[in-house]
Write a protein that holds these residues in place. Sequence first.
Motif, PDB file in Angstrom:
ATOM      1  N   LYS A  95       0.843  -1.197   0.000  1.00 55.53           N
ATOM      2  CA  LYS A  95       0.000   0.000   0.000  1.00 55.53           C
ATOM      3  C   LYS A  95       0.876   1.244   0.000  1.00 55.53           C
ATOM      4  N   ASP A  96       0.309   2.347  -0.498  1.00 56.27           N
ATOM      5  CA  ASP A  96       1.042   3.598  -0.433  1.00 56.27           C
ATOM      6  C   ASP A  96       0.866   4.227   0.941  1.00 56.27           C
ATOM      7  N   SER A  97       1.608   5.297   1.199  1.00 63.12           N
ATOM      8  CA  SER A  97       1.576   5.920   2.522  1.00 63.12           C
ATOM      9  C   SER A  97       0.192   6.441   2.858  1.00 63.12           C
ATOM     10  N   ASN A  98      -0.516   6.992   1.878  1.00 64.10           N
ATOM     11  CA  ASN A  98      -1.858   7.507   2.138  1.00 64.10           C
ATOM     12  C   ASN A  98      -2.814   6.391   2.539  1.00 64.10           C
ATOM     13  N   GLY A  99      -2.710   5.255   1.877  1.00 59.42           N
ATOM     14  CA  GLY A  99      -3.581   4.140   2.236  1.00 59.42           C
ATOM     15  C   GLY A  99      -3.270   3.578   3.602  1.00 59.42           C
ATOM     16  N   ILE A 100      -1.995   3.565   4.000  1.00 55.95           N
ATOM     17  CA  ILE A 100      -1.623   3.060   5.321  1.00 55.95           C
ATOM     18  C   ILE A 100      -2.146   3.976   6.421  1.00 55.95           C
TER      19      ILE A 100
END
Length: 339
Positions: A95-100
């Motif tokens: 996942k990308d940082s925004n999704g995490i």
Amino acid sequence: MTTDEIHQADGSEPAGPERTGPERTGPEPTGPEPTGRTHRVAKRPAAGPAGRGPGRAAGSSTEGGVLNVFSHGILVLWALMVGVPLLWVLWSSFKDSNGILTDPWGLPTVLHWENWSNAWDEANMGRYFVNTSIVVGGSVVGTMVLGSMAAYVLARFTFPGNRLVYYLFVAGMSFPVFMLVIPLFFVMRDFPGSSLLATYHGLILVYIAYSLPFTVFFMTAFFRTLPTSVAEAAMIDGASHTRTFFQVMLPMAKPGLISIGIFNFLGQWNQYLLPMVLNQQEDKYVLTQGLAMIALQQGYENDWGALMAGMMIAMLPVLVVYAVFQRQVQAGLTAGALK
């Protein structure tokens, strides 16, 4: 009315001469006694196992069932405590940082494989992985060779000071590593010839010394369970002590060697304090140091996906090694209990 008819009417038998015929060998009649009284025989409860009554046997089975449920519940709870964080790190690495940050428990909708490439190349996890492999590989081999040789001598030979040397190794397990880092730093810095700080061989020597006490303790108990007749037969055939150890006794100790090798591998692969104090050169960092540095940098760069991928890179070798040698580890732990 005749005499026989009178006796038949009142239920009594006529008095006659005593019978002298042969005794009956068949079963006794089960009818009522001549006196008309009826005896009731109380039925005894069937005895349980080992002479115990059914109530106690039922109680034991109930207690065993409760104990099984409790133990299985503890195992399930422990599996969840270990497995859920591992799975969370795995799917967060895609996942990308925004999704995490926005949906930490959600599954990734798009697989971001670039997290793994960023962690391997840009975060230098590839270099740290190679450094860790060199240090841990050399230290595990050295620990197993030196530890098994010392354990074999302590287990098979009697000499003055045998027990003292053994208890010195056992006492080495009682010292916490926090007490040793400061004197160890000065010893390695002032080592005759050249400093051992921030070197592969210096860290390998420290890892070997750190792992030897438990290795000697474990392998001494294992060598004592091996039969002495095989070693005596090899000596009669002309084999030296060295040849007997390496070609006869060491292959017989393979289950114990695999078990203690896995334990040493896990402990040395996850070691953080010793390399943090003794290995301050960045190009010689091991994985634990690299992960700590990446975690500090993520507070500013905000690339949490690369951090999760780096954590998985550090954990995968441990998981693979244990999955491959799981049966050997279990066999080594139980082999010492049977002789």
